[in-house]
Design a protein around this motif. Sequence first.
Motif, PDB file in Angstrom:
ATOM      1  N   UNK A 187       0.781  -1.132   0.065  1.00 47.14           N
ATOM      2  CA  UNK A 187      -0.128   0.030   0.123  1.00 47.14           C
ATOM      3  C   UNK A 187       0.979   1.395   0.106  1.00 47.14           C
ATOM      4  N   UNK A 210      -0.958   3.472  -2.768  1.00 38.28           N
ATOM      5  CA  UNK A 210      -1.757   4.539  -2.119  1.00 38.28           C
ATOM      6  C   UNK A 210      -1.143   5.951  -2.325  1.00 38.28           C
ATOM      7  N   UNK A 240     -10.968  -8.191  -1.048  1.00 39.18           N
ATOM      8  CA  UNK A 240     -10.067  -7.405  -1.687  1.00 39.18           C
ATOM      9  C   UNK A 240      -8.656  -7.292  -0.948  1.00 39.18           C
ATOM     10  N   UNK A 281      -4.012  -8.335   5.255  1.00 39.06           N
ATOM     11  CA  UNK A 281      -4.170  -9.714   5.738  1.00 39.06           C
ATOM     12  C   UNK A 281      -5.645 -10.215   6.175  1.00 39.06           C
ATOM     13  N   UNK A 282      -6.095 -11.016   5.872  1.00 37.03           N
ATOM     14  CA  UNK A 282      -7.485 -11.270   6.165  1.00 37.03           C
ATOM     15  C   UNK A 282      -7.804 -12.841   6.117  1.00 37.03           C
ATOM     16  N   UNK A 332      -6.316  -5.667  -1.099  1.00 37.53           N
ATOM     17  CA  UNK A 332      -5.689  -4.366  -0.719  1.00 37.53           C
ATOM     18  C   UNK A 332      -6.318  -3.813   0.808  1.00 37.53           C
ATOM     19  N   UNK A 333      -7.314  -4.632   1.370  1.00 42.35           N
ATOM     20  CA  UNK A 333      -7.833  -4.636   2.467  1.00 42.35           C
ATOM     21  C   UNK A 333      -6.576  -4.870   3.565  1.00 42.35           C
TER      22      UNK A 333
END
Lengths: 310, 477
Positions: free
Chosen positions: B239, B243, B277, B282-283, B279-280
Motif C-alpha cells: 500500500x 496509495x 479485496x 491480511x484477512x 488491498x484490505x
Amino acid sequence: MVDPTNKTPDNKVSPPERQYPDPKAKLKKDPPTTGHSWDGIEEYDNPMPRWWLWTFYLTIIWAVIYMILYPAWPMVTRATSGILGYSTRGEVAAEIARFDQQNQVWFDRLVETDLDDIRADGELQSFAVNAGAAVFRAQCSQCHGTGGAGVQASGFPNLLDDEWIWGGTMEDIHETVRYGIRNEDHVDARWSAMPAFGQDGILEEDEIDQVVHYVLRLSGQQADATLASAGEEIYLANCASCHGDSGEGDSFVGAPALNSAIWLYGGTYEDIRYSVVNSRFGIMPGFAGRLRDAEIRAVASYVHQLGGGQ
Amino acid sequence: MSASEETPQLYQAREPIFPRRVSGAFRNLKWWLLALMLGIYYVTPWFRWDRGPELPDQAVLLDLANRRFFFFMVEIWPHEFYFVAGLLIMAGIGLFLFTSALGRVWCGYACPQTVWTDLFIQVERWIEGDRNARLRLHRQKWNVDKVRKYSLKWLVWLLIAMATGGAWVFYFTDAPTLLQDLLAFSAHPIAYTTIAVLTATTFLFGGFFREQVCIYACPWPRIQAAMMDEDTITISYRDWRGEPRGKLKKGQAAPEGGQGDCIDCMACVNVCPMGIDIRDGQQMACITCGLCIDACNDVMDKIGKPRGLVGYLALSDEISERAGKPALSAWKHVFRPRTMVYTVIWAGVGIGLIVALFLRTDIDISISPIRNPTFVVLSDGAVRNAYDIRLRNMHNDPRQFFLTVADNPSIRLTIEGVPGQLVTVGADAQLNQRIYLTAPAGTDPSRAAQTPVRIWASVAGDTSRIFGETVFNGRGQ
C-alpha cells in the motif's frame, strides 16, 4: 473481519475515503454492532449465513418427522411407538434371528459330523470352540468358573486338568453335558452314590481313621504307617470295587481316582475323613432340551480343548 | 458505530462470486499443480505391483477387510500402525513448516477444496463465458439459454464429482475387479454408498459452497494465524506504493506525487475466487492462491509500472521497503530458527520411520499368559500353565515354526490339538495358538511362585528365530 477505518496508530498512511462500486458493499463492510462494549471491544451483529438458517429449519422438520416415525414421547407405561414400529429390543431379536440363520449351515454340519471327527475339520472346530465358549459362559461358568477351573476343593470340578470323574473323551463329555449328573429329570443321567460310611454306621470310627490314612498313602501324602497298613484291608473290602485296587478310579461308575494329586473336595486328612463319614457329591443338570444339539456338541468341543481332553 | 435502524435480516445471503479469467505465472503453476494432483489421485490405484500369488497385486491398497496396507514394496500390518501415526505427524509438522515459511500455500495450491473449486470454476467459464457473461446470465430471467447452460454446467460438475467419488473406492479393493463390478451393478452396496456420498459432497462443495467452506467450515484459516509471523512470506498489497489510489485517464498524466501506482481497476478483486479485496490487508478469507498477483502484474505491465504491487513479501520487509531500501532475500526469511526446528523435527520423524521400516522383522510372536486360572495341577502333581500365542508370518509363503523353551530344561512345551512342537503359519497370516508349559512335580518352576521363561519360535529350515518373554506360575510354596 477487517475494518479499513480502524488502522493502527503507527500506520502513517491514511487512505482516502474508499469508493465502493456497489453501495451494498458499504453495508457489508460496516455492519451494526450488538451494542455491548467490553473494555472497548464491540461485537458485530452479522446475520447468519443462509445455509445455517436452513439447517436450523431442517432440524425442526426432521424432529417432527422423527416423532411420527419413531418412539418419542414417554407415556405412563411406555413411550409412543411411532408408525414404523421400531424398537431396540426388536432390533436385537432380529439380529439374533439373522445370526442364527447365518449359522444354521454350521449347526447342521456340527450335528451331522461324528463327535471325534469335529477336531479334524479345522473350520468346524474353530466354529464349535467359539460357539461353545459362548454357551459355556452362559450355562456352565456359574459352577465351573469362567476359565473352566471349577472351584478348588469345593466340589466344582476343574475341567482343565487331566483327570475326569466321568471320562474325558469327546463322547464322555458330550454325554455328561447332554444328560447331566444325578439329574432326576432324565433316565440316562450319570448316576453314582458313595455310601456315607460313618453316618450309616458301616465302618467304625477307628476303621475310618485307618482307611483315611491308607488313602493318604495311596496319593503319595504323609500317612501313619501302622494305621495305613491296617486300612488296606478295609479299603479293599469297601472301596476298591469302585475306586480300584490301587485307587486309580473308574470313570464308568464315576469313581474319582484317589492315587493322584487332584482332589474334588480337598486332599487333607480332615477333607478325606469328612468324605468317608458323610459321603459327598455334586449334581449337574442335563442340557438336552435346554440347548440345541449343535450347542451341546459345541460346548463339548470347547471343554475338550481346554487342556484335559482325551 | 450504532445499531442499524433497518429490520435485521435473518440470514446473510451469499453474494455469488464470478472470478474473471486471468493468465500469468501463478495461474500456470496452479494448472500444472492441478493436473499433477488430480493425476496422482486418479492414476495411483491402477499401478500394479507383483507380490506373489497369495497377495494382492495393487501397488497402493488399503485392504480393510484383511487389515493390511500395501504401499509398493511396503506392507503394513495393524500392529505397525505407528507408521501411519508417524506419517500423520510428518504431515502436521510439514504443514507447520510450509505455513511458517510461505503462508497458506496449502490452502492456495494443494487443498482439495481449492483444486476442485478451481476445476469447477473453469467448467463454469467454458460453458457460460467469462465474468461479465456469467454475471449477466446470473441476473437475467430464466429462459431456454439459461436453463441449457446451467443444466449443462451441473451435468459436467456431476460427472466430475462422480469420477472423484468413484476413484476413491478404488484405493480400498482391487481396482480392475471393482470397476467391472461397479459397471455390472454387482459391487458391494458400501462402494455405491461411498461413491454417492463423495459425489454429493464434491458437487456441493465445489459447485455451490466454494469459499464458504474455507470461511465457515475449515479450522485451518483460524489456526494459521498462530503459524505465521512477520518473516512469513505471504501475499500482500504494497500500500505504500499503491496509495493513494486513483483512476488513470488515458493520455493524461497522473497528478505528480498525489497518486500511487494503484489505479483502482478492481482486477485483483474481480479474479479473486474468495471475493475479497487483497488491498484490505491480511484477512482470514485469503487463501493466497496468487491469482491477484497475476491480475495486477498484467495491469502494471500495461500502464508501464513495475510489477509486484501485489506480490509475495514478508511483513517485516514493509519498513525497509517503505524507506526505499531493498527487502531481505526470500532465503533469509525462510531460513530462520523456527523453520529450521520444524525441518529438524520433520526430518527426524522421517528418518526414524525409514530406519524402523528396515529394522522390522518379518516374523513376530506375542504371548498372552492365561490368568484364569494362573496354573493347573495335573494328576501326577505337575504344574501346567497355558498361553495364547500369536505367530505372525509376514512372508509371502507359508512357514513352519518350531516352538521351544530353550532356557529352562525342566519345562515341557506342548501344543493344543497338535502333536509335536511344529506349527504352520500361512502366507502373510497370523496364527492364534494355545500352548502349554508343564513343569513336573518337584522341579524348581513347579514350586516357585514365578519363573521367567522365553518361548522361542524358530523358522524350520531357516536361521531366523524370535522369542517372546513371559512368566511361568508355580505353586508358590
